[in-house]
Design a protein around this motif. Structure first.
Motif, short mmCIF file in Angstrom:
data_model
loop_
_atom_site.label_atom_id
_atom_site.label_comp_id
_atom_site.label_asym_id
_atom_site.label_seq_id
_atom_site.Cartn_x
_atom_site.Cartn_y
_atom_site.Cartn_z
N ARG A 1 0.93 -1.02 0.09
CA ARG A 1 -0.07 0.00 0.00
C ARG A 1 0.74 1.40 0.05
O ARG A 1 1.85 1.41 0.73
CB ARG A 1 -1.10 -0.06 1.53
N ALA A 2 0.53 2.27 -0.68
CA ALA A 2 1.36 3.46 -0.74
C ALA A 2 1.27 3.94 0.70
O ALA A 2 0.31 4.29 1.29
CB ALA A 2 0.56 4.48 -1.87
N LYS A 3 2.39 4.78 1.04
CA LYS A 3 2.38 5.31 2.28
C LYS A 3 3.22 6.44 2.17
O LYS A 3 4.31 6.78 1.53
CB LYS A 3 3.34 4.21 3.45
N THR A 4 2.85 7.41 3.30
CA THR A 4 3.40 8.92 3.33
C THR A 4 4.47 8.74 4.34
O THR A 4 4.92 7.61 4.99
CB THR A 4 2.27 9.81 3.95
N LYS A 5 5.54 9.81 4.33
CA LYS A 5 6.43 9.86 5.18
C LYS A 5 6.23 9.85 6.70
O LYS A 5 7.05 9.72 7.38
CB LYS A 5 7.54 11.19 4.94
N SER A 6 4.82 9.89 7.17
CA SER A 6 4.56 9.79 8.73
C SER A 6 4.44 8.41 9.05
O SER A 6 4.00 8.08 10.01
CB SER A 6 3.39 10.54 8.87
N VAL A 7 4.62 7.34 8.01
CA VAL A 7 4.34 5.83 8.39
C VAL A 7 5.85 5.13 8.50
O VAL A 7 6.59 5.36 7.71
CB VAL A 7 3.49 5.06 7.47
N ILE A 8 6.17 4.66 9.75
CA ILE A 8 7.17 3.88 9.71
C ILE A 8 6.71 2.31 9.71
O ILE A 8 6.12 1.90 10.56
CB ILE A 8 7.98 4.13 11.39
N ASP A 9 7.39 1.59 8.67
CA ASP A 9 7.18 0.41 8.63
C ASP A 9 8.37 -0.44 9.41
O ASP A 9 9.58 -0.12 9.79
CB ASP A 9 7.51 -0.20 7.29
N CYS A 10 7.77 -1.44 10.18
CA CYS A 10 8.86 -2.24 11.17
C CYS A 10 8.33 -3.83 11.21
O CYS A 10 7.30 -4.18 10.70
CB CYS A 10 9.06 -1.86 12.49
N LEU A 11 9.43 -4.62 11.60
CA LEU A 11 9.12 -6.14 11.57
C LEU A 11 8.37 -6.31 12.85
O LEU A 11 8.35 -5.76 13.83
CB LEU A 11 10.65 -6.55 11.60
N PRO A 12 7.68 -7.59 12.63
CA PRO A 12 6.68 -7.80 14.11
C PRO A 12 7.71 -8.35 15.15
O PRO A 12 7.22 -9.56 15.54
CB PRO A 12 5.81 -8.78 13.45
N ASN A 13 8.79 -7.75 15.51
CA ASN A 13 9.51 -8.32 16.70
C ASN A 13 9.42 -7.26 17.70
O ASN A 13 9.41 -5.99 17.35
CB ASN A 13 10.83 -9.08 16.36
#
Length: 396
Positions: A321-333
């Motif tokens: 999904r397209a995301k803006t700069k205010s979204v931080i993606d991270c691994l589920p750990n």
């Protein structure tokens, strides 16, 4: 071409699709050329998921509601598959005796696919809102594209999504990039005050420093949800002074397991408030005053950037999904989630989120949707036969 009163059915199966549908429903409701029915089903009718039909009735649509219960007690993959079959039968029975001129459906859930399948096979034109998105971690992704192929009019929320719909073979003249109706809800909602939201918490002081947490199953992974939730909880416990407003999962496969964990763990923590459902106005208002939204809900990707709240997006549910700069993606750990939350809470990142201009931004999506639907019925050549739109490319 002049048309008679249009009979339009709008489908809603969960709290998640009702909020972005509200602007469209309101425009249809107040249009003198349109007679509206709301087909309400799924978790809306279930007390375990907040019985959110109460909100729809409070919004003044009670006399226009058609209730069609479907089985959602078994949230296994088998249960979801059999519920889809039962839902198709029930929706078909309704359409047999109450045939709308068009069905409006939003999104990508199994309930939406069931009603779209029924309408498609019974020759009812379909207008699909929010097609063309990508969420690689869940079955919703394929369901969304299936609904696209059964639909006649398409109302994606972005240019990228519009291009994907055309790439699926849909005619460009039937694809209208109107903007995201979820964003319109954010821009037009009359928010509750901070004091009104504070009254929801057991301790009103929690309002000064809280985050919203929503975590849904990743339905294309096997038995990962439980471990991921516990990793999230460990990270949450490490954030000093933070309070949490936790909204329970939806009726996806594995959702009940997640909800049982939240309710069990909440008994050991006085800085948590766990709620089944807030309703759209309370939820968006609570989001407005929060420090960060944590989890894997689409609201962290779509609504939060418009409101100016940072997002910690965990795992693969929203992948693609397209995301803006205010979204931080991270691994589920635990480690990566904690790191992402601390980054989101930093002064610099809070400023990034507050200043974010969301490229979806549009507060006229619903007006355009209704106008395009009426234009469709003004034409004499409304054949349900679909032509595949080919795109020239080389196969290697």
């Amino acid at each position: 071409m002049k048309f008679d009163m249009l009979k339009i059915a709008v489908f809603t199966g969960t709290r998640a699709d009702y909020t972005p549908l509200k602007p469209v429903i309101d425009k249809l409701f107040h249009d003198s050329d349109i007679e509206i029915k709301l087909i309400v089903t799924g978790s809306h009718l279930n007390h375990n998921f907040g019985h959110t039909i109460d909100e729809i009735e409070k919004d003044g649509y009670g006399k226009y509601i058609v209730k069609i219960p479907i089985p959602i007690e078994d949230d296994s993959k088998y249960g979801m598959a059999t519920a889809t079959g039962t839902a198709i039968c029930k929706f078909s029975e309704y359409f047999k005796n109450n045939t709308p001129q068009m069905l409006i459906v939003l999104g990508d859930r199994f309930e939406a696919m069931a009603v779209a399948t029924s309408a498609f096979l019974m020759g009812i034109p379909i207008a699909h809102i929010a097609g063309g998105d990508v969420t690689e971690g869940v079955v919703d992704d394929s369901i969304r594209h299936c609904i696209t192929k059964m639909s006649n009019l398409h109302f994606p929320g972005s240019e990228e999504s519009a291009k994907r719909i055309i790439q699926l073979g849909e005619l460009p003249e039937n694809v209208f990039n109107v903007g995201d109706t979820s964003v319109e809800s954010c821009l037009t909602t009359k928010y509750l005050s901070k004091e009104e939201i504070a009254c929801m918490f057991p301790n009103k002081e929690m309002i000064e420093n809280y985050s919203i947490v929503t975590f849904h199953p990743v339905t294309l992974e096997s038995n990962t949800s439980e471990e991921q939730v516990y990793q999230l909880i460990k990270a949450m416990d490490k954030i000093e002074g933070m309070n949490y407003l936790i909204t329970l999962s939806n009726a996806d496969s594995g959702g009940r397991t997640i909800n049982e964990i939240w309710q069990k763990e909440a008994k050991n923590r006085n800085n948590w408030l766990v709620t089944v459902s807030l309703g759209s106005i309370k939820y968006l208002s609570a989001l407005k005053y929060s420090k960060v939204i944590i989890g894997n809900s689409s609201s962290g990707v779509v609504e939060a950037p418009v409101i100016g709240v940072p997002t910690v997006n965990i795992g693969d549910r929203q992948k693609g999904r397209a995301k803006t700069k205010s979204v931080i993606d991270c691994l589920p750990n635990e480690f990566d989630i904690e790191k992402a939350i601390k980054k989101a809470l930093s002064d610099d990142f809070q400023k990034i989120a507050k200043g974010q201009i969301d490229y979806y931004k549009n507060n006229r999506a619903s007006t355009q949707i209704v106008a395009h639907i009426k234009d469709y019925f003004s034409k004499s050549d409304r054949s349900l036969k679909k032509h595949f739109h080919d795109i020239e490319f080389d196969v290697k």
